[in-house]
Design a protein around this motif. Structure first.
Motif, short mmCIF file in Angstrom:
data_model
loop_
_atom_site.label_atom_id
_atom_site.label_comp_id
_atom_site.label_asym_id
_atom_site.label_seq_id
_atom_site.Cartn_x
_atom_site.Cartn_y
_atom_site.Cartn_z
N SER A 31 35.15 34.17 48.92
CA SER A 31 36.30 34.77 48.17
C SER A 31 35.86 36.02 47.46
O SER A 31 34.96 36.44 47.29
N VAL A 32 36.75 36.92 46.99
CA VAL A 32 36.66 38.23 46.41
C VAL A 32 35.71 37.94 45.11
O VAL A 32 34.63 38.64 45.05
N ALA A 33 36.14 37.06 44.31
CA ALA A 33 35.25 36.83 42.98
C ALA A 33 33.69 36.43 43.60
O ALA A 33 32.85 36.98 42.84
N GLN A 34 33.59 35.50 44.28
CA GLN A 34 32.22 35.20 44.70
C GLN A 34 31.34 36.42 45.25
O GLN A 34 30.36 36.57 44.71
N ASP A 35 32.17 37.25 46.07
CA ASP A 35 31.65 38.57 46.61
C ASP A 35 31.01 39.53 45.46
O ASP A 35 29.85 39.95 45.56
N VAL A 36 32.02 39.79 44.62
CA VAL A 36 31.87 40.65 43.47
C VAL A 36 30.71 40.04 42.59
O VAL A 36 29.79 40.79 41.96
N SER A 37 30.42 38.88 42.45
CA SER A 37 29.40 38.15 41.55
C SER A 37 28.06 38.11 42.05
O SER A 37 26.97 37.99 41.27
N VAL A 73 27.98 37.30 33.86
CA VAL A 73 28.63 37.59 35.37
C VAL A 73 29.92 37.23 35.28
O VAL A 73 30.73 38.26 36.11
N ARG A 74 30.80 36.41 34.73
CA ARG A 74 32.14 36.40 34.56
C ARG A 74 32.81 37.62 33.86
O ARG A 74 33.71 37.95 34.41
N SER A 75 32.00 37.93 32.88
CA SER A 75 32.60 39.19 32.44
C SER A 75 32.54 40.46 33.18
O SER A 75 33.58 41.14 33.31
N ARG A 76 31.27 40.60 33.85
CA ARG A 76 31.52 41.66 34.93
C ARG A 76 32.32 41.47 35.99
O ARG A 76 32.85 42.53 36.53
N VAL A 77 32.47 40.33 36.53
CA VAL A 77 33.47 40.44 37.73
C VAL A 77 34.75 40.70 37.36
O VAL A 77 35.52 41.27 37.97
N GLU A 88 35.71 42.57 34.79
CA GLU A 88 35.75 43.96 34.59
C GLU A 88 35.88 44.92 35.80
O GLU A 88 36.64 45.60 35.60
N ALA A 89 35.03 44.32 36.75
CA ALA A 89 35.29 45.20 37.94
C ALA A 89 36.58 44.70 38.91
O ALA A 89 36.98 45.69 39.19
N LEU A 90 36.90 43.71 38.67
CA LEU A 90 38.14 43.43 39.54
C LEU A 90 39.54 44.17 38.70
O LEU A 90 40.24 44.75 39.31
N ALA A 91 39.48 44.03 37.69
CA ALA A 91 40.55 44.99 36.58
C ALA A 91 40.22 46.40 37.09
O ALA A 91 41.36 47.00 37.37
N ALA A 92 39.13 47.03 37.07
CA ALA A 92 39.06 48.58 37.32
C ALA A 92 39.59 48.98 38.60
O ALA A 92 39.99 50.04 38.88
N LEU A 93 39.09 47.94 39.67
CA LEU A 93 39.86 48.18 41.09
C LEU A 93 41.21 47.71 41.32
O LEU A 93 42.06 47.79 42.26
N ASP A 94 41.88 47.21 40.28
CA ASP A 94 43.15 46.61 40.36
C ASP A 94 43.32 45.76 41.38
O ASP A 94 44.62 45.58 42.17
N ILE A 95 42.59 44.61 41.29
CA ILE A 95 42.36 43.40 42.30
C ILE A 95 42.17 42.21 41.62
O ILE A 95 41.78 41.39 42.24
N ALA A 96 42.70 42.18 40.39
CA ALA A 96 42.41 40.79 39.74
C ALA A 96 43.07 39.69 40.29
O ALA A 96 42.63 38.68 39.95
N ALA A 97 44.19 40.16 40.81
CA ALA A 97 44.93 39.02 41.15
C ALA A 97 44.49 38.58 42.61
O ALA A 97 44.96 37.39 43.21
N LEU A 98 43.34 39.05 43.13
CA LEU A 98 42.85 38.53 44.38
C LEU A 98 41.67 38.08 44.40
O LEU A 98 40.83 37.61 45.22
N ALA A 99 41.45 37.63 42.85
CA ALA A 99 40.15 36.83 42.83
C ALA A 99 39.56 35.75 43.56
O ALA A 99 38.59 35.68 44.15
N ASP A 100 40.80 34.89 43.82
CA ASP A 100 40.38 33.78 44.57
C ASP A 100 40.82 33.80 46.16
O ASP A 100 40.76 33.09 46.89
N ARG A 101 41.19 35.02 46.37
CA ARG A 101 41.67 35.15 47.73
C ARG A 101 40.68 35.10 48.99
O ARG A 101 39.53 35.75 48.56
N PRO A 102 40.40 34.70 49.70
CA PRO A 102 39.49 34.66 50.84
C PRO A 102 39.46 36.08 51.60
O PRO A 102 40.39 36.69 51.60
#
Length: 283
Positions: free
Chosen positions: A107-113, A126-130, A132-146
């Motif tokens: 998943s996206v979150a697993q990869d970013v972590s 780790v959760r905080s950084r993930v 933060e990074a997902l929000a910065a790239l405007d993909i927070a809604a994709l965190a659990d997306r394969p």
């Protein structure tokens, strides 16, 4: 011969000093190279295919080790042991051109972590950084997306988010706009602007001279005679240097020349970098 670094800053964040490199049984790719990345700059790296752009970026990020010369971080030589490379990679992150070469988790979150976890950080950090990074790239809604279900543009953003989660001071991007449609390019450039505003120094390798003129403070042109670094507009107006680098004149530079010749733009005024800026000048 490399042109001297004209920066007023005394110490680069990361720099190659007198570096030479060749791949096994191949000719030299870089010889006696001096190249520095200074804090707060938007730096575009340009050159023809085979000029050494990717090699230079991998040397800066520690993925390759120079055969001669040295890589420095904050003015100090980098050690190529675990501790030295960890210190380098918490400061400098490279995002390769093809996101599929960088994404591997389910998943996206697993990869970013992945990077923060390898730093031994707490689960909360780790959760905080993930996040933060997902929000910065405007993909927070994709965190659990394969990751294999993402579009190409989403995969690009996820790969960059993985680097951003390391909170680097220098983010190096290899052809980040390649393969993106115009809307995707604009969204990515807006993201890079936000990262820069938050304190990240960005180095982008690109073939697009128009993008470099629009986006960069400085450009570095790789030619057979070495690397030439300077202010974007002035350096991208040097036609002979562009020819040596296998590049064309940016349309904005050509437009500024025509406008000045017709008395529509003062000699000291900056030329247009976008179509919108050109239209505004001629209204």
């Amino acid at each position: 011969m490399n042109e001297p670094d004209r920066s007023t800053e005394s110490t680069a964040l990361v720099a190659l000093r007198g570096v030479s490199f060749a791949y096994e049984e191949g000719p030299p790719v870089l010889t006696g190279l001096d190249f520095a990345v200074h804090e707060g700059r938007a730096l575009a790296l340009l050159g023809r295919n085979g000029s050494g752009k990717t090699t230079l970026m991998r040397l800066l990020s520690g993925g390759l080790r120079p055969h001669a010369g040295r890589l420095t971080l904050g003015g100090e030589p980098v050690r190529y042991d675990r501790g030295g490379l960890t210190r380098l990679r918490t400061t400098v992150q490279l995002v390769v051109q093809d996101p599929d070469d960088q994404l591997f988790a389910a998943s996206v979150a697993q990869d970013v972590s992945f990077g923060p976890l390898n730093l031994g950080l707490s689960d909360a950090e780790v959760r905080s950084r993930v996040g933060e990074a997902l929000a910065a790239l405007d993909i927070a809604a994709l965190a659990d997306r394969p990751t294999h279900l993402l579009s190409y543009g989403q995969r690009k953003r996820a790969a960059i988010a993985g680097a951003v989660a390391m909170r680097p001071r220098v983010l190096i991007l290899d052809e980040p706009t390649a393969g993106l449609d115009p809307d995707g390019q604009e969204r990515l450039l807006a993201t890079l602007d936000r990262l820069r505003a938050a304190g990240t120094t960005v180095l982008m390798a690109t073939h697009d001279v128009d993008l470099a003129l629009r986006w960069a403070d400085e450009v570095a042109l790789l030619t057979p005679g070495g690397v030439h670094t300077g202010p974007a507009a002035a350096t991208l107006a040097r036609t002979e240097l562009l020819r040596q680098a296998g590049l064309r004149l940016p349309w904005g530079v050509a437009a500024a020349s025509v406008l000045r010749a017709r008395g529509l733009l003062a000699e000291s005024a900056a030329g247009p970098r976008t179509a919108e800026e050109l239209a505004a000048l001629t209204e």
